[in-house]
Design an enzyme around this catalytic site. Structure first.
Site, mmCIF file in Angstrom:
data_model
loop_
_atom_site.group_PDB
_atom_site.id
_atom_site.type_symbol
_atom_site.label_atom_id
_atom_site.label_comp_id
_atom_site.label_asym_id
_atom_site.label_seq_id
_atom_site.Cartn_x
_atom_site.Cartn_y
_atom_site.Cartn_z
ATOM 1 N N ASN A 132 2.814 3.984 11.006
ATOM 2 C CA ASN A 132 2.113 3.820 9.734
ATOM 3 C C ASN A 132 2.585 4.959 8.841
ATOM 4 O O ASN A 132 2.147 6.095 8.977
ATOM 5 C CB ASN A 132 0.597 3.885 9.967
ATOM 6 C CG ASN A 132 -0.190 3.662 8.691
ATOM 7 O OD1 ASN A 132 0.384 3.565 7.592
ATOM 8 N ND2 ASN A 132 -1.495 3.596 8.816
ATOM 9 N N ARG A 149 3.239 -0.821 9.817
ATOM 10 C CA ARG A 149 2.151 -1.305 8.966
ATOM 11 C C ARG A 149 2.641 -1.338 7.511
ATOM 12 O O ARG A 149 3.193 -0.355 7.023
ATOM 13 C CB ARG A 149 0.955 -0.367 9.063
ATOM 14 C CG ARG A 149 -0.144 -0.786 8.130
ATOM 15 C CD ARG A 149 -1.261 0.223 8.067
ATOM 16 N NE ARG A 149 -2.312 -0.283 7.213
ATOM 17 C CZ ARG A 149 -3.029 0.482 6.403
ATOM 18 N NH1 ARG A 149 -2.824 1.769 6.349
ATOM 19 N NH2 ARG A 149 -3.968 -0.048 5.656
ATOM 20 N N HIS A 202 -6.746 -4.460 4.718
ATOM 21 C CA HIS A 202 -7.386 -4.290 6.030
ATOM 22 C C HIS A 202 -7.327 -5.585 6.845
ATOM 23 O O HIS A 202 -8.125 -5.779 7.770
ATOM 24 C CB HIS A 202 -8.884 -3.921 5.919
ATOM 25 C CG HIS A 202 -9.150 -2.542 5.388
ATOM 26 N ND1 HIS A 202 -10.283 -2.255 4.671
ATOM 27 C CD2 HIS A 202 -8.466 -1.390 5.483
ATOM 28 C CE1 HIS A 202 -10.281 -0.975 4.335
ATOM 29 N NE2 HIS A 202 -9.171 -0.421 4.822
ATOM 30 N N ARG A 227 -13.555 5.456 -3.941
ATOM 31 C CA ARG A 227 -13.290 4.364 -4.887
ATOM 32 C C ARG A 227 -14.582 3.731 -5.384
ATOM 33 O O ARG A 227 -15.537 3.593 -4.624
ATOM 34 C CB ARG A 227 -12.454 3.250 -4.225
ATOM 35 C CG ARG A 227 -11.106 3.713 -3.749
ATOM 36 C CD ARG A 227 -10.267 2.522 -3.237
ATOM 37 N NE ARG A 227 -9.133 3.022 -2.481
ATOM 38 C CZ ARG A 227 -8.796 2.610 -1.255
ATOM 39 N NH1 ARG A 227 -9.492 1.657 -0.656
ATOM 40 N NH2 ARG A 227 -7.761 3.122 -0.641
ATOM 41 N N GLU A 263 -6.204 -1.189 15.046
ATOM 42 C CA GLU A 263 -5.131 -1.747 14.228
ATOM 43 C C GLU A 263 -3.768 -1.574 14.890
ATOM 44 O O GLU A 263 -2.899 -2.423 14.764
ATOM 45 C CB GLU A 263 -5.157 -1.101 12.835
ATOM 46 C CG GLU A 263 -6.313 -1.641 12.006
ATOM 47 C CD GLU A 263 -6.612 -0.842 10.749
ATOM 48 O OE1 GLU A 263 -7.147 0.280 10.887
ATOM 49 O OE2 GLU A 263 -6.327 -1.327 9.654
#
Ligand code: ADP
Length: 394
Positions: A10, A91, A180, A239, A382
């Site tokens: 990643n 990823r 996601h 956010r 993940e």
């Protein structure tokens, strides 16, 4: 040594996270992080068995960082020459409308990921760096891109298309891509297996620093809260989540702010950080316990938004069988889970306080047998999901 492994990468703008995964058992054989790439001082942290090996040194670029990772594998194990790596899984956050599953990284696929940079400006350029250096340093191993957006590629048009002028939306590729997806797909798939049903109506709450909700019917996503970018939806660590887009016009016209300033404000200085000064939910909880009113309000705003989404997605699916909490906050914050479930009592949700308080690396059902909806805490993985998806192309 296991029969075969996948190296999952990643790559971020100033970091590379990696994990060597046994896709069959699900075990992580080693993992680590290259951090502060491009800074005066960087670091590589390589974890194997229970040992942690740290090298503090300048890491000028991604190529140097990854070559150091390969060296640490040789020095501290597992030796990659003996690990039988059958694929490297990368990823990639933004796959646009091009990818509804993993893709073997050919020059053409790399060029498409590059074309998608305007839709994933914060992520895709960093992924491309990791892909480029891995393809150079491990040229004999097949490399696969696994997209965060793939699971949401087939969202119903009514969920993916905004009420924006059709011509403008199509010209600029503006639609809901989600994010996601690897986590939502993995978690909803695990719940189907646990409950032994492939027709479930599910809601997955991925609550980490970034946070998103998905609605899944059977094996298909039908809604998700992140949109064109990961800014839309829930209130997150930094956010805003949903906000009237007219706030942008107002901040430009009345506040005299630039687009870049607003981008930074909405993506980094808002959410829990902007409401309380702290983005980490543990800090927000600590402040709440001290009676800090901003923190109390922020938690209520966070829970209110979650409650709205669960209600809306239950309506979209015409019911709900399973609700699942995952990621840093979802897996660890028992109080937040209890508070949300209390707000969902109208749906017939009841939870077992003792099960909810239990800490475990394994999935835990926290609803009571009487609850009309099965509520589970299920750790996301993940890396394992990326490894298994990469394998499907080998
Ligand atoms: P990401 O992958 O988006 O960076 P994670 O899924 O790792 O995020 O989640 C990180 C967040 O999880 C932290 O910012 C913190 O708010 C939250 N978190 C971790 N442990 C706890 C805990 N025990 N209680 C509450 N929140 C926690």
């Amino acid at each position: 040594m296991t029969s075969r492994t996948v190296l999952v990468i990643n790559s971020g703008s100033s970091s590379i996270k990696y994990q060597l995964v046994d896709p069959d058992s699900g075990a992580a054989l080693a993992s680590g992080l290259v951090e502060r790439i491009g800074d005066v001082q960087g670091a590589i942290i390589h974890k194997v068995d229970d040992a942690k090996h740290v090298v503090e040194e300048p890491v000028p670029d991604h190529g140097f960082g990854l070559s150091e990772v390969l060296r640490l594998f040789d020095e501290h194990g597992p030796r990659l020459s003996e690990a039988n790596i059958v694929a490297v899984g990368h990823r990639v956050v933004q796959g646009g409308r091009f990818f509804n599953g993993p893709a073997l990284l050919t020059d053409e696929v790399v060029a498409t990921i590059e074309e998608l940079v305007p839709l994933g400006p914060l992520h895709n350029p960093a992924h491309l760096k990791g892909i480029e250096v891995a393809r150079t340093l491990m040229s004999d191993i097949p490399q696969v891109a696994v997209f965060d957006t793939a699971f949401f590629q087939d969202l119903p048009e009514e969920a993916a298309r905004y009420g924006l002028n059709r011509e403008v939306a199509d010209r600029y590729s503006i639609r809901r891509y989600g994010a996601h997806g690897t986590s939502h797909q993995y978690v909803s798939g695990e719940i189907s297996k646990r409950l032994g049903r492939d027709d479930l109506k599910q809601i997955v709450l991925h609550l980490g620093n970034g946070a998103s909700v998905s609605a899944v019917v059977g094996a298909h996503a039908v809604e998700t809260s992140m949109g064109l970018t990961p800014l839309e939806g829930l209130v997150m660590g930094g956010r805003t989540g949903d906000i009237d887009p007219a706030a942008v016009f107002h901040l430009v016209r009345v506040g005299g702010m630039s687009i870049d300033e607003i981008d930074h404000l909405f993506n980094r200085e808002s959410g829990m950080k902007g409401l309380t000064g702290e983005s980490d939910m543990r800090e927000v909880t600590r402040m709440m316990d001290e009676g800090n009113q901003d923190a109390i309000d922020a938690m209520n705003i966070y829970l209110h938004r979650l409650t709205k989404y669960v209600g809306a997605y239950t309506a979209v699916m015409g019911g709900l069988d399973a609700l699942t909490f995952t990621a840093g906050i979802g897996e660890n914050d028992a109080r937040l889970r209890a508070a949300l479930c209390e707000r969902l009592a109208y749906l017939g949700v009841t939870i077992d306080a003792e099960a909810n308080a239990r800490r475990s690396d394994e999935p835990v059902t926290i609803s009571t047998p009487e609850s009309s909806i099965v509520v589970t805490v299920l750790p996301t993985n993940e890396e394992l999901a990326i490894a298994r998806q990469a394998l499907t192309l080998i």
